[in-house]
Design a protein around this motif. Sequence first.
Motif, PDB file in Angstrom:
ATOM      1  N   HIS A   1     -36.724  25.148  56.191  1.00 14.94           N
ATOM      2  CA  HIS A   1     -36.329  24.174  55.183  1.00 14.94           C
ATOM      3  C   HIS A   1     -36.718  24.725  53.814  1.00 14.94           C
ATOM      4  O   HIS A   1     -37.904  24.868  53.501  1.00 14.94           O
ATOM      5  CB  HIS A   1     -37.020  22.838  55.452  1.00 14.94           C
ATOM      6  CG  HIS A   1     -36.810  22.316  56.855  1.00 14.94           C
ATOM      7  ND1 HIS A   1     -35.727  21.536  57.204  1.00 14.94           N
ATOM      8  CD2 HIS A   1     -37.536  22.497  57.988  1.00 14.94           C
ATOM      9  CE1 HIS A   1     -35.802  21.243  58.487  1.00 14.94           C
ATOM     10  NE2 HIS A   1     -36.889  21.809  58.993  1.00 14.94           N
ATOM     11  N   LEU A   2     -35.735  25.048  52.995  1.00 13.20           N
ATOM     12  CA  LEU A   2     -35.974  25.749  51.734  1.00 13.20           C
ATOM     13  C   LEU A   2     -36.362  24.811  50.602  1.00 13.20           C
ATOM     14  O   LEU A   2     -35.941  23.648  50.569  1.00 13.20           O
ATOM     15  CB  LEU A   2     -34.718  26.534  51.324  1.00 13.20           C
ATOM     16  CG  LEU A   2     -34.129  27.501  52.363  1.00 13.20           C
ATOM     17  CD1 LEU A   2     -32.961  28.267  51.746  1.00 13.20           C
ATOM     18  CD2 LEU A   2     -35.190  28.460  52.876  1.00 13.20           C
ATOM     19  N   ASN A   3     -37.135  25.339  49.679  1.00 14.94           N
ATOM     20  CA  ASN A   3     -37.496  24.619  48.465  1.00 14.94           C
ATOM     21  C   ASN A   3     -36.251  24.465  47.589  1.00 14.94           C
ATOM     22  O   ASN A   3     -35.630  25.455  47.189  1.00 14.94           O
ATOM     23  CB  ASN A   3     -38.579  25.396  47.715  1.00 14.94           C
ATOM     24  CG  ASN A   3     -39.167  24.617  46.567  1.00 14.94           C
ATOM     25  OD1 ASN A   3     -38.445  24.028  45.766  1.00 14.94           O
ATOM     26  ND2 ASN A   3     -40.485  24.624  46.459  1.00 14.94           N
ATOM     27  N   LYS A   4     -35.881  23.248  47.277  1.00 15.78           N
ATOM     28  CA  LYS A   4     -34.647  22.996  46.528  1.00 15.78           C
ATOM     29  C   LYS A   4     -34.749  23.376  45.056  1.00 15.78           C
ATOM     30  O   LYS A   4     -33.736  23.422  44.353  1.00 15.78           O
ATOM     31  CB  LYS A   4     -34.258  21.516  46.675  1.00 15.78           C
ATOM     32  CG  LYS A   4     -33.928  21.120  48.107  1.00 15.78           C
ATOM     33  CD  LYS A   4     -33.577  19.643  48.221  1.00 15.78           C
ATOM     34  CE  LYS A   4     -33.275  19.270  49.669  1.00 15.78           C
ATOM     35  NZ  LYS A   4     -32.934  17.817  49.817  1.00 15.78           N
ATOM     36  N   GLU A   5     -35.961  23.662  44.589  1.00 18.99           N
ATOM     37  CA  GLU A   5     -36.140  24.038  43.188  1.00 18.99           C
ATOM     38  C   GLU A   5     -36.006  25.541  42.958  1.00 18.99           C
ATOM     39  O   GLU A   5     -35.889  25.991  41.816  1.00 18.99           O
ATOM     40  CB  GLU A   5     -37.524  23.591  42.704  1.00 18.99           C
ATOM     41  CG  GLU A   5     -37.778  22.093  42.816  1.00 18.99           C
ATOM     42  CD  GLU A   5     -36.787  21.284  41.998  1.00 18.99           C
ATOM     43  OE1 GLU A   5     -36.490  21.694  40.857  1.00 18.99           O
ATOM     44  OE2 GLU A   5     -36.303  20.250  42.507  1.00 18.99           O
ATOM     45  N   ALA A   6     -36.018  26.313  44.036  1.00 18.17           N
ATOM     46  CA  ALA A   6     -36.021  27.769  43.904  1.00 18.17           C
ATOM     47  C   ALA A   6     -34.691  28.281  43.358  1.00 18.17           C
ATOM     48  O   ALA A   6     -33.616  27.882  43.823  1.00 18.17           O
ATOM     49  CB  ALA A   6     -36.319  28.416  45.247  1.00 18.17           C
ATOM     50  N   LYS A   7     -34.774  29.174  42.366  1.00 18.66           N
ATOM     51  CA  LYS A   7     -33.577  29.746  41.750  1.00 18.66           C
ATOM     52  C   LYS A   7     -33.747  31.255  41.557  1.00 18.66           C
ATOM     53  O   LYS A   7     -34.854  31.755  41.362  1.00 18.66           O
ATOM     54  CB  LYS A   7     -33.320  29.097  40.389  1.00 18.66           C
ATOM     55  CG  LYS A   7     -32.988  27.614  40.460  1.00 18.66           C
ATOM     56  CD  LYS A   7     -32.734  27.052  39.066  1.00 18.66           C
ATOM     57  CE  LYS A   7     -32.382  25.567  39.140  1.00 18.66           C
ATOM     58  NZ  LYS A   7     -32.143  24.986  37.794  1.00 18.66           N
TER      59      LYS A   7
END
Length: 540
Positions: free
Chosen positions: A115-121
Amino acid sequence: MFALMFALLLVLGACSDSGKKESETDSKEDSTEKEPKTEEKAEEKGSGSTEVFNFATNQDIPHIDPHGTSANTSFRVTYMLYDRLVTYDGTTTDVIPQLAEKWDISPDGLTYTFHLNKEAKFHDGTPVTAEAVQYSYTRAMDVGKSAAGQFKDVINKDSFEIVDEHTINITLERPFAPFLKTLGTVFGNIVNPKLAEHHGSDLGETYLADKEMGSGPYILESWDRGQKLVMKANEDYWGTVPTLKTVNILIVNEPSTARLMMEKGEVDLIDYSMISPDVLKQMDGNNDITVLKSPGYAIDDIAINTEKEYLKDPKVRQALAHAVNYDSIINDVLLGGAERIGGIIPKGMFGYNPNIELYDFDLEKAKALLKEAGYEKGFPLEIAISENNEVRKNIAVMMQSDFKKIGIDLQIRALAWPTFLDLVTSGQHQLALAAWTPDYPDPDYNLWYFAHSSSKGPGFNLAFYDNPEVDKLLEEGRSTVDESVREKNYQKIQEIMSADVPYIFPAQRSVEAPMKNWVKGYEINPMNTWYVPFQKMTKE
Protein backbone atom coordinates in the motif's frame (compact mmCIF):
# COMPACT_ATOMS: atom_id res chain seq x y z
CA MET A 1 28.16 -6.15 -4.91
CA PHE A 2 31.57 -4.70 -4.37
CA ALA A 3 28.78 -3.76 -3.12
CA LEU A 4 32.77 -5.67 -4.01
CA MET A 5 30.39 -3.85 -0.42
CA PHE A 6 31.52 -5.44 -4.10
CA ALA A 7 29.96 -4.41 -0.64
CA LEU A 8 31.15 -4.84 -3.07
CA LEU A 9 34.31 -3.40 -3.03
CA LEU A 10 36.30 -0.81 -1.25
CA VAL A 11 38.28 0.28 -4.21
CA LEU A 12 39.47 3.46 -5.81
CA GLY A 13 39.77 5.46 -8.99
CA ALA A 14 39.97 9.11 -9.89
CA CYS A 15 41.10 11.60 -12.50
CA SER A 16 44.85 12.25 -12.29
CA ASP A 17 44.52 16.02 -12.21
CA SER A 18 41.98 16.18 -9.40
CA GLY A 19 44.69 17.03 -6.86
CA LYS A 20 45.77 19.96 -9.01
CA LYS A 21 42.26 21.32 -9.22
CA GLU A 22 41.86 21.06 -5.43
CA SER A 23 45.09 22.96 -4.80
CA GLU A 24 43.92 25.72 -7.10
CA THR A 25 40.67 25.94 -5.13
CA ASP A 26 42.61 26.13 -1.85
CA SER A 27 44.66 29.03 -3.22
CA LYS A 28 41.56 30.94 -4.22
CA GLU A 29 39.96 30.47 -0.80
CA ASP A 30 43.09 31.65 1.02
CA SER A 31 43.27 34.84 -1.03
CA THR A 32 39.64 35.78 -0.37
CA GLU A 33 39.06 34.63 3.20
CA LYS A 34 38.68 38.23 4.50
CA GLU A 35 36.03 39.15 1.95
CA PRO A 36 32.35 39.09 2.97
CA LYS A 37 30.94 35.60 2.63
CA THR A 38 28.44 35.12 -0.13
CA GLU A 39 26.30 32.06 -0.66
CA GLU A 40 28.49 31.09 -3.59
CA LYS A 41 31.70 31.31 -1.56
CA ALA A 42 30.15 29.28 1.27
CA GLU A 43 29.26 26.55 -1.18
CA GLU A 44 32.75 26.57 -2.61
CA LYS A 45 34.25 26.09 0.82
CA GLY A 46 31.60 23.61 1.82
CA SER A 47 32.19 23.65 5.55
CA GLY A 48 31.67 27.43 5.53
CA SER A 49 27.93 26.71 5.58
CA THR A 50 25.86 24.44 7.81
CA GLU A 51 23.72 23.61 4.77
CA VAL A 52 26.60 22.47 2.55
CA PHE A 53 28.26 19.10 3.05
CA ASN A 54 31.52 17.97 1.48
CA PHE A 55 32.17 14.23 1.31
CA ALA A 56 35.55 13.08 0.02
CA THR A 57 36.23 9.75 -1.64
CA ASN A 58 38.82 8.46 -4.07
CA GLN A 59 36.39 5.92 -5.48
CA ASP A 60 35.12 7.17 -8.80
CA ILE A 61 31.50 6.71 -9.89
CA PRO A 62 31.02 4.60 -13.05
CA HIS A 63 27.35 5.50 -13.68
CA ILE A 64 24.13 5.97 -11.75
CA ASP A 65 21.51 3.75 -13.40
CA PRO A 66 20.07 2.03 -10.30
CA HIS A 67 19.19 -1.12 -12.24
CA GLY A 68 22.47 -1.41 -14.12
CA THR A 69 25.26 -0.48 -11.73
CA SER A 70 27.00 -2.90 -9.41
CA ALA A 71 29.34 -0.38 -7.82
CA ASN A 72 29.06 0.76 -4.21
CA THR A 73 30.30 4.17 -5.28
CA SER A 74 27.16 4.52 -7.39
CA PHE A 75 24.91 3.12 -4.68
CA ARG A 76 25.94 5.89 -2.30
CA VAL A 77 24.41 8.36 -4.77
CA THR A 78 21.38 6.42 -6.03
CA TYR A 79 20.19 5.78 -2.48
CA MET A 80 19.74 9.55 -2.20
CA LEU A 81 18.15 10.11 -5.62
CA TYR A 82 15.58 7.31 -5.46
CA ASP A 83 13.16 5.73 -2.99
CA ARG A 84 12.20 2.11 -2.45
CA LEU A 85 9.10 0.34 -1.16
CA VAL A 86 11.00 -0.43 2.04
CA THR A 87 14.39 0.71 3.25
CA TYR A 88 17.04 0.35 5.95
CA ASP A 89 17.91 3.03 8.46
CA GLY A 90 20.30 3.66 11.32
CA THR A 91 22.42 0.86 12.72
CA THR A 92 19.80 -1.93 12.49
CA THR A 93 19.27 -4.42 9.68
CA ASP A 94 15.46 -4.44 9.91
CA VAL A 95 13.40 -3.18 6.97
CA ILE A 96 11.14 -0.19 7.59
CA PRO A 97 8.44 1.42 5.42
CA GLN A 98 9.35 3.97 2.76
CA LEU A 99 7.18 4.30 -0.35
CA ALA A 100 5.04 1.48 1.00
CA GLU A 101 3.22 2.59 4.15
CA LYS A 102 2.33 -1.02 4.95
CA TRP A 103 2.21 -4.45 3.36
CA ASP A 104 0.49 -7.80 3.74
CA ILE A 105 1.91 -11.27 3.04
CA SER A 106 -0.31 -14.23 2.16
CA PRO A 107 -0.14 -17.32 4.43
CA ASP A 108 1.66 -19.32 1.72
CA GLY A 109 4.36 -16.65 1.44
CA LEU A 110 3.71 -16.08 -2.26
CA THR A 111 1.71 -12.86 -2.54
CA TYR A 112 2.83 -9.49 -1.17
CA THR A 113 0.40 -6.58 -1.17
CA PHE A 114 1.94 -3.13 -0.90
CA HIS A 115 0.00 0.00 0.00
CA LEU A 116 1.82 3.09 -1.28
CA ASN A 117 2.09 6.50 0.34
CA LYS A 118 -0.28 8.74 -1.64
CA GLU A 119 1.89 11.80 -1.02
CA ALA A 120 4.98 10.39 -2.72
CA LYS A 121 6.00 12.16 -5.94
CA PHE A 122 8.82 11.92 -8.45
CA HIS A 123 11.10 14.88 -8.94
CA ASP A 124 9.01 16.10 -11.88
CA GLY A 125 5.90 16.21 -9.68
CA THR A 126 4.14 13.11 -11.00
CA PRO A 127 2.86 10.70 -8.33
CA VAL A 128 4.60 7.46 -7.44
CA THR A 129 2.05 4.81 -8.35
CA ALA A 130 1.61 1.06 -8.52
CA GLU A 131 2.35 1.37 -12.24
CA ALA A 132 5.76 2.86 -11.39
CA VAL A 133 6.54 -0.12 -9.15
CA GLN A 134 5.64 -2.57 -11.89
CA TYR A 135 7.60 -0.60 -14.48
CA SER A 136 10.71 -0.41 -12.29
CA TYR A 137 10.92 -4.07 -11.39
CA THR A 138 10.12 -5.14 -14.95
CA ARG A 139 12.83 -2.85 -16.29
CA ALA A 140 15.33 -4.21 -13.75
CA MET A 141 14.66 -7.72 -15.07
CA ASP A 142 14.86 -6.61 -18.70
CA VAL A 143 18.15 -4.75 -18.23
CA GLY A 144 19.53 -8.10 -17.14
CA LYS A 145 22.39 -6.92 -14.94
CA SER A 146 22.95 -7.00 -11.19
CA ALA A 147 19.38 -6.10 -10.28
CA ALA A 148 18.08 -8.89 -12.48
CA GLY A 149 20.00 -11.44 -10.43
CA GLN A 150 18.06 -10.36 -7.37
CA PHE A 151 14.73 -11.09 -9.06
CA LYS A 152 15.75 -14.13 -11.13
CA ASP A 153 13.42 -17.09 -10.52
CA VAL A 154 11.62 -15.04 -7.87
CA ILE A 155 9.29 -12.84 -9.91
CA ASN A 156 8.57 -12.37 -13.59
CA LYS A 157 6.63 -9.96 -15.78
CA ASP A 158 3.36 -11.69 -14.89
CA SER A 159 3.88 -11.32 -11.14
CA PHE A 160 2.16 -7.93 -10.88
CA GLU A 161 -1.47 -7.03 -10.29
CA ILE A 162 -2.34 -3.36 -10.00
CA VAL A 163 -5.24 -3.23 -7.56
CA ASP A 164 -5.59 0.54 -7.72
CA GLU A 165 -3.33 3.55 -8.23
CA HIS A 166 -1.61 3.05 -4.89
CA THR A 167 -1.97 -0.68 -4.25
CA ILE A 168 -0.09 -3.50 -5.95
CA ASN A 169 0.05 -7.27 -5.53
CA ILE A 170 3.31 -9.04 -6.33
CA THR A 171 3.07 -12.82 -6.59
CA LEU A 172 6.27 -14.80 -6.42
CA GLU A 173 7.07 -17.80 -8.57
CA ARG A 174 7.88 -19.66 -5.36
CA PRO A 175 8.33 -18.73 -1.73
CA PHE A 176 11.45 -16.61 -1.27
CA ALA A 177 12.14 -15.85 2.39
CA PRO A 178 14.32 -12.74 1.89
CA PHE A 179 12.07 -11.11 -0.74
CA LEU A 180 11.02 -8.17 1.42
CA LYS A 181 14.64 -7.57 2.42
CA THR A 182 15.71 -7.44 -1.22
CA LEU A 183 13.28 -4.61 -1.97
CA GLY A 184 15.18 -2.33 0.41
CA THR A 185 18.34 -2.51 -1.70
CA VAL A 186 19.36 -0.11 -4.45
CA PHE A 187 18.14 -2.67 -6.96
CA GLY A 188 14.64 -2.05 -5.62
CA ASN A 189 14.77 1.66 -6.47
CA ILE A 190 11.58 2.95 -8.09
CA VAL A 191 12.13 4.81 -11.36
CA ASN A 192 9.74 7.25 -13.03
CA PRO A 193 7.94 5.37 -15.84
CA LYS A 194 8.53 8.40 -18.06
CA LEU A 195 11.98 6.90 -18.60
CA ALA A 196 10.26 4.89 -21.34
CA GLU A 197 10.46 8.03 -23.48
CA HIS A 198 14.25 7.67 -23.38
CA HIS A 199 14.57 3.89 -23.75
CA GLY A 200 16.38 3.98 -27.08
CA SER A 201 18.00 0.62 -27.79
CA ASP A 202 19.14 -0.08 -24.23
CA LEU A 203 16.08 0.51 -22.04
CA GLY A 204 17.36 3.92 -21.06
CA GLU A 205 20.71 2.78 -19.65
CA THR A 206 22.59 5.39 -21.62
CA TYR A 207 20.16 8.07 -20.51
CA LEU A 208 20.28 7.14 -16.81
CA ALA A 209 24.05 6.72 -16.80
CA ASP A 210 24.42 10.39 -15.87
CA LYS A 211 20.85 11.48 -15.16
CA GLU A 212 18.18 10.49 -12.65
CA MET A 213 14.42 10.03 -12.59
CA GLY A 214 13.74 9.35 -8.95
CA SER A 215 11.61 10.50 -6.04
CA GLY A 216 14.33 10.63 -3.39
CA PRO A 217 15.34 13.33 -0.90
CA TYR A 218 18.02 14.66 -3.26
CA ILE A 219 18.14 15.75 -6.89
CA LEU A 220 21.19 15.46 -9.12
CA GLU A 221 22.35 18.98 -9.93
CA SER A 222 25.64 18.43 -11.72
CA TRP A 223 28.37 15.89 -12.31
CA ASP A 224 31.91 16.65 -13.40
CA ARG A 225 33.19 13.12 -13.87
CA GLY A 226 36.28 12.30 -11.92
CA GLN A 227 35.98 15.54 -9.96
CA LYS A 228 32.68 16.27 -8.24
CA LEU A 229 29.05 15.18 -8.16
CA VAL A 230 26.58 17.65 -6.66
CA MET A 231 23.19 16.79 -5.15
CA LYS A 232 20.63 19.38 -4.10
CA ALA A 233 17.93 18.81 -1.49
CA ASN A 234 14.52 18.04 -2.96
CA GLU A 235 12.53 20.91 -1.42
CA ASP A 236 9.28 19.25 -2.53
CA TYR A 237 10.20 15.89 -1.03
CA TRP A 238 7.15 13.97 0.14
CA GLY A 239 9.03 12.93 3.30
CA THR A 240 11.22 15.05 5.56
CA VAL A 241 13.12 17.64 3.55
CA PRO A 242 16.90 17.34 4.20
CA THR A 243 18.64 19.95 6.32
CA LEU A 244 21.78 19.64 4.23
CA LYS A 245 20.80 21.55 1.11
CA THR A 246 23.88 20.74 -0.95
CA VAL A 247 25.95 17.55 -0.87
CA ASN A 248 29.21 17.56 -2.81
CA ILE A 249 30.74 14.17 -3.54
CA LEU A 250 34.37 15.12 -4.11
CA ILE A 251 36.72 12.74 -5.91
CA VAL A 252 40.02 13.32 -4.15
CA ASN A 253 42.69 11.09 -5.58
CA GLU A 254 45.19 11.10 -2.73
CA PRO A 255 44.26 10.11 0.83
CA SER A 256 46.86 12.58 2.13
CA THR A 257 45.10 15.39 0.26
CA ALA A 258 41.73 14.41 1.75
CA ARG A 259 43.26 14.36 5.21
CA LEU A 260 44.71 17.85 4.74
CA MET A 261 41.37 19.13 3.45
CA MET A 262 39.60 17.76 6.51
CA GLU A 263 42.15 19.25 8.87
CA LYS A 264 41.60 22.63 7.18
CA GLY A 265 37.83 22.25 7.50
CA GLU A 266 37.17 21.91 3.78
CA VAL A 267 35.81 18.35 4.04
CA ASP A 268 33.20 17.18 6.53
CA LEU A 269 33.43 13.41 6.12
CA ILE A 270 35.90 11.08 4.39
CA ASP A 271 35.02 7.73 2.86
CA TYR A 272 35.87 5.15 5.52
CA SER A 273 37.70 2.95 2.99
CA MET A 274 40.07 5.74 1.99
CA ILE A 275 42.25 6.31 5.04
CA SER A 276 44.61 3.65 6.37
CA PRO A 277 44.24 2.52 9.99
CA ASP A 278 47.54 4.04 11.12
CA VAL A 279 46.57 7.44 9.73
CA LEU A 280 43.12 7.21 11.33
CA LYS A 281 44.77 6.82 14.72
CA GLN A 282 46.78 9.98 14.05
CA MET A 283 43.67 11.92 13.03
CA ASP A 284 41.34 10.88 15.83
CA GLY A 285 40.92 13.63 18.41
CA ASN A 286 42.98 16.21 16.56
CA ASN A 287 41.93 19.23 14.45
CA ASP A 288 38.27 18.81 15.50
CA ILE A 289 38.18 15.34 13.96
CA THR A 290 36.40 12.32 15.39
CA VAL A 291 36.83 8.81 14.02
CA LEU A 292 33.46 7.07 14.27
CA LYS A 293 33.87 3.35 14.99
CA SER A 294 31.22 0.73 14.33
CA PRO A 295 30.86 -3.04 13.75
CA GLY A 296 30.61 -4.01 10.12
CA TYR A 297 29.63 -6.84 7.82
CA ALA A 298 32.39 -5.92 5.35
CA ILE A 299 34.64 -8.82 4.41
CA ASP A 300 37.94 -8.57 2.56
CA ASP A 301 38.09 -11.18 -0.16
CA ILE A 302 40.53 -12.50 -2.71
CA ALA A 303 38.71 -13.97 -5.71
CA ILE A 304 40.61 -16.84 -7.35
CA ASN A 305 39.56 -17.23 -10.98
CA THR A 306 38.94 -20.98 -11.07
CA GLU A 307 38.86 -21.02 -14.88
CA LYS A 308 42.48 -19.89 -15.23
CA GLU A 309 45.60 -22.03 -15.64
CA TYR A 310 47.06 -23.31 -12.36
CA LEU A 311 44.04 -22.04 -10.44
CA LYS A 312 41.69 -24.75 -11.69
CA ASP A 313 43.27 -27.16 -9.21
CA PRO A 314 41.79 -27.04 -5.66
CA LYS A 315 45.16 -28.04 -4.21
CA VAL A 316 46.73 -24.93 -5.72
CA ARG A 317 43.98 -22.78 -4.26
CA GLN A 318 44.44 -24.44 -0.85
CA ALA A 319 48.17 -23.75 -1.09
CA LEU A 320 47.48 -20.07 -1.72
CA ALA A 321 45.17 -19.98 1.28
CA HIS A 322 47.99 -21.30 3.48
CA ALA A 323 50.37 -18.64 2.10
CA VAL A 324 48.36 -15.67 3.38
CA ASN A 325 49.52 -14.26 6.70
CA TYR A 326 46.12 -13.49 8.23
CA ASP A 327 47.35 -12.45 11.66
CA SER A 328 49.82 -9.99 10.19
CA ILE A 329 47.13 -8.48 7.96
CA ILE A 330 44.81 -7.98 10.93
CA ASN A 331 47.43 -6.75 13.39
CA ASP A 332 49.98 -4.95 11.21
CA VAL A 333 47.91 -3.67 8.27
CA LEU A 334 44.47 -3.24 9.85
CA LEU A 335 45.90 -2.48 13.32
CA GLY A 336 43.47 -4.80 15.04
CA GLY A 337 40.39 -3.37 13.35
CA ALA A 338 39.20 -6.77 12.10
CA GLU A 339 38.90 -10.45 12.96
CA ARG A 340 39.35 -13.78 11.19
CA ILE A 341 36.49 -15.10 9.10
CA GLY A 342 36.19 -18.42 7.26
CA GLY A 343 33.66 -17.52 4.60
CA ILE A 344 31.55 -14.81 3.01
CA ILE A 345 28.82 -14.92 5.68
CA PRO A 346 29.85 -12.39 8.35
CA LYS A 347 29.77 -13.10 12.05
CA GLY A 348 26.51 -11.70 13.40
CA MET A 349 24.37 -12.62 10.37
CA PHE A 350 21.87 -15.47 10.24
CA GLY A 351 23.49 -18.52 8.64
CA TYR A 352 27.04 -17.82 9.84
CA ASN A 353 28.96 -21.05 10.40
CA PRO A 354 31.30 -20.71 13.40
CA ASN A 355 32.75 -24.19 12.83
CA ILE A 356 34.46 -23.52 9.52
CA GLU A 357 38.11 -24.51 9.79
CA LEU A 358 40.31 -21.48 9.25
CA TYR A 359 43.36 -21.84 7.02
CA ASP A 360 46.49 -21.20 9.01
CA PHE A 361 49.56 -19.39 7.69
CA ASP A 362 51.83 -22.35 6.92
CA LEU A 363 54.31 -21.96 4.07
CA GLU A 364 55.58 -25.53 4.37
CA LYS A 365 52.06 -26.89 3.99
CA ALA A 366 51.57 -24.56 1.01
CA LYS A 367 54.75 -25.91 -0.63
CA ALA A 368 53.61 -29.50 -0.06
CA LEU A 369 50.24 -28.83 -1.68
CA LEU A 370 51.89 -27.20 -4.69
CA LYS A 371 54.14 -30.25 -5.03
CA GLU A 372 51.11 -32.57 -4.91
CA ALA A 373 49.53 -30.48 -7.66
CA GLY A 374 52.66 -30.77 -9.80
CA TYR A 375 53.86 -27.19 -9.37
CA GLU A 376 56.82 -27.68 -7.04
CA LYS A 377 58.78 -24.99 -8.89
CA GLY A 378 55.90 -22.53 -8.68
CA PHE A 379 54.51 -20.28 -11.40
CA PRO A 380 53.74 -16.60 -12.10
CA LEU A 381 50.50 -14.99 -10.92
CA GLU A 382 48.91 -11.57 -11.06
CA ILE A 383 46.65 -9.95 -8.48
CA ALA A 384 44.42 -7.02 -9.44
CA ILE A 385 43.74 -4.29 -6.90
CA SER A 386 42.21 -0.85 -7.05
CA GLU A 387 44.67 1.99 -7.11
CA ASN A 388 45.26 4.53 -4.34
CA ASN A 389 44.08 2.24 -1.56
CA GLU A 390 46.95 1.85 0.90
CA VAL A 391 45.34 -1.05 2.77
CA ARG A 392 44.79 -3.06 -0.42
CA LYS A 393 48.30 -2.23 -1.57
CA ASN A 394 49.84 -3.27 1.75
CA ILE A 395 47.96 -6.57 1.77
CA ALA A 396 49.03 -7.28 -1.81
CA VAL A 397 52.67 -6.43 -1.07
CA MET A 398 52.61 -8.74 1.96
CA MET A 399 51.15 -11.51 -0.18
CA GLN A 400 53.77 -10.87 -2.85
CA SER A 401 56.55 -11.38 -0.31
CA ASP A 402 55.06 -14.56 1.20
CA PHE A 403 54.08 -16.09 -2.14
CA LYS A 404 57.68 -15.68 -3.31
CA LYS A 405 58.73 -18.01 -0.50
CA ILE A 406 56.67 -20.82 -2.03
CA GLY A 407 57.88 -20.17 -5.58
CA ILE A 408 55.06 -18.00 -6.83
CA ASP A 409 56.01 -14.76 -8.58
CA LEU A 410 53.05 -12.52 -7.74
CA GLN A 411 52.76 -9.32 -9.74
CA ILE A 412 50.50 -6.53 -8.50
CA ARG A 413 48.29 -4.73 -11.01
CA ALA A 414 46.73 -1.53 -9.66
CA LEU A 415 43.81 -0.17 -11.65
CA ALA A 416 41.30 2.66 -11.50
CA TRP A 417 37.98 1.47 -10.10
CA PRO A 418 35.99 1.39 -13.39
CA THR A 419 38.86 -0.43 -15.12
CA PHE A 420 39.15 -2.85 -12.20
CA LEU A 421 35.44 -3.62 -12.46
CA ASP A 422 35.65 -4.24 -16.20
CA LEU A 423 38.62 -6.56 -15.73
CA VAL A 424 37.18 -8.74 -12.98
CA THR A 425 33.60 -8.97 -14.26
CA SER A 426 34.87 -10.05 -17.69
CA GLY A 427 37.05 -12.75 -16.12
CA GLN A 428 40.38 -11.41 -17.32
CA HIS A 429 41.98 -11.60 -13.88
CA GLN A 430 43.74 -14.38 -12.01
CA LEU A 431 43.43 -13.04 -8.47
CA ALA A 432 41.41 -9.98 -7.43
CA LEU A 433 41.60 -8.32 -4.02
CA ALA A 434 38.49 -6.43 -2.98
CA ALA A 435 35.84 -6.36 -0.28
CA TRP A 436 32.13 -7.05 0.02
CA THR A 437 29.26 -5.76 2.09
CA PRO A 438 25.76 -7.20 1.75
CA ASP A 439 22.87 -5.02 0.65
CA TYR A 440 20.34 -7.01 2.64
CA PRO A 441 20.91 -9.04 5.81
CA ASP A 442 20.43 -12.55 4.54
CA PRO A 443 23.02 -15.20 3.61
CA ASP A 444 21.30 -15.69 0.28
CA TYR A 445 22.64 -12.33 -0.84
CA ASN A 446 26.31 -13.01 -0.18
CA LEU A 447 26.31 -16.63 -1.24
CA TRP A 448 24.18 -16.25 -4.36
CA TYR A 449 26.44 -13.56 -5.77
CA PHE A 450 29.69 -15.22 -4.73
CA ALA A 451 28.88 -18.85 -5.39
CA HIS A 452 25.96 -19.53 -7.74
CA SER A 453 27.08 -20.40 -11.25
CA SER A 454 24.54 -17.99 -12.77
CA SER A 455 26.34 -15.10 -11.06
CA LYS A 456 29.66 -15.56 -12.85
CA GLY A 457 31.26 -12.29 -13.91
CA PRO A 458 28.80 -9.37 -13.90
CA GLY A 459 26.78 -11.12 -11.19
CA PHE A 460 29.90 -10.90 -9.00
CA ASN A 461 30.89 -14.51 -8.82
CA LEU A 462 34.40 -13.28 -9.58
CA ALA A 463 35.91 -16.71 -8.89
CA PHE A 464 33.79 -18.04 -11.78
CA TYR A 465 32.97 -20.79 -9.33
CA ASP A 466 30.73 -23.60 -10.54
CA ASN A 467 29.67 -26.32 -8.12
CA PRO A 468 26.34 -28.09 -8.86
CA GLU A 469 25.88 -29.11 -5.22
CA VAL A 470 26.28 -25.50 -4.09
CA ASP A 471 23.84 -24.34 -6.76
CA LYS A 472 21.27 -26.88 -5.58
CA LEU A 473 21.63 -25.89 -1.92
CA LEU A 474 21.33 -22.21 -2.79
CA GLU A 475 18.24 -22.76 -4.89
CA GLU A 476 16.60 -24.76 -2.11
CA GLY A 477 17.51 -22.07 0.38
CA ARG A 478 15.75 -19.53 -1.78
CA SER A 479 12.61 -21.60 -2.28
CA THR A 480 11.77 -22.51 1.30
CA VAL A 481 10.53 -20.32 4.13
CA ASP A 482 11.70 -22.90 6.69
CA GLU A 483 14.53 -21.02 8.40
CA SER A 484 16.02 -24.19 9.90
CA VAL A 485 16.42 -25.71 6.43
CA ARG A 486 17.88 -22.50 5.10
CA GLU A 487 20.41 -22.26 7.94
CA LYS A 488 21.49 -25.87 7.43
CA ASN A 489 21.97 -25.30 3.69
CA TYR A 490 23.97 -22.12 4.10
CA GLN A 491 26.25 -23.63 6.70
CA LYS A 492 26.84 -26.64 4.44
CA ILE A 493 27.74 -24.33 1.54
CA GLN A 494 30.34 -22.60 3.68
CA GLU A 495 31.90 -26.01 4.45
CA ILE A 496 32.04 -26.91 0.76
CA MET A 497 33.54 -23.59 -0.24
CA SER A 498 36.12 -23.85 2.54
CA ALA A 499 37.42 -27.02 0.89
CA ASP A 500 37.11 -25.76 -2.69
CA VAL A 501 38.70 -22.36 -1.92
CA PRO A 502 37.29 -20.25 -4.76
CA TYR A 503 37.96 -17.29 -2.46
CA ILE A 504 40.32 -16.41 0.35
CA PHE A 505 38.89 -14.26 3.13
CA PRO A 506 41.59 -12.33 5.04
CA ALA A 507 39.32 -10.55 7.51
CA GLN A 508 35.94 -9.23 8.60
CA ARG A 509 36.38 -5.52 9.22
CA SER A 510 35.04 -3.07 11.70
CA VAL A 511 34.32 0.36 10.24
CA GLU A 512 36.14 3.58 11.11
CA ALA A 513 35.16 6.83 9.41
CA PRO A 514 36.81 10.22 10.03
CA MET A 515 34.49 13.22 10.33
CA LYS A 516 34.52 16.75 11.71
CA ASN A 517 33.07 17.19 15.20
CA TRP A 518 30.30 19.39 13.84
CA VAL A 519 28.78 16.50 11.85
CA LYS A 520 25.68 15.10 13.55
CA GLY A 521 23.38 12.19 12.69
CA TYR A 522 25.89 10.02 10.85
CA GLU A 523 25.28 6.37 11.64
CA ILE A 524 27.07 3.40 10.10
CA ASN A 525 24.93 0.43 9.17
CA PRO A 526 26.91 -2.83 9.58
CA MET A 527 25.41 -4.05 6.33
CA ASN A 528 25.58 -0.92 4.14
CA THR A 529 28.85 0.45 5.49
CA TRP A 530 29.35 2.70 2.44
CA TYR A 531 25.84 4.19 2.79
CA VAL A 532 25.83 7.77 4.09
CA PRO A 533 22.40 9.04 5.29
CA PHE A 534 22.89 12.63 4.10
CA GLN A 535 19.13 13.19 4.23
CA LYS A 536 19.04 12.90 8.04
CA MET A 537 22.41 14.45 8.87
CA THR A 538 23.14 17.98 10.05
CA LYS A 539 26.08 20.26 10.78
CA GLU A 540 26.38 22.43 13.87
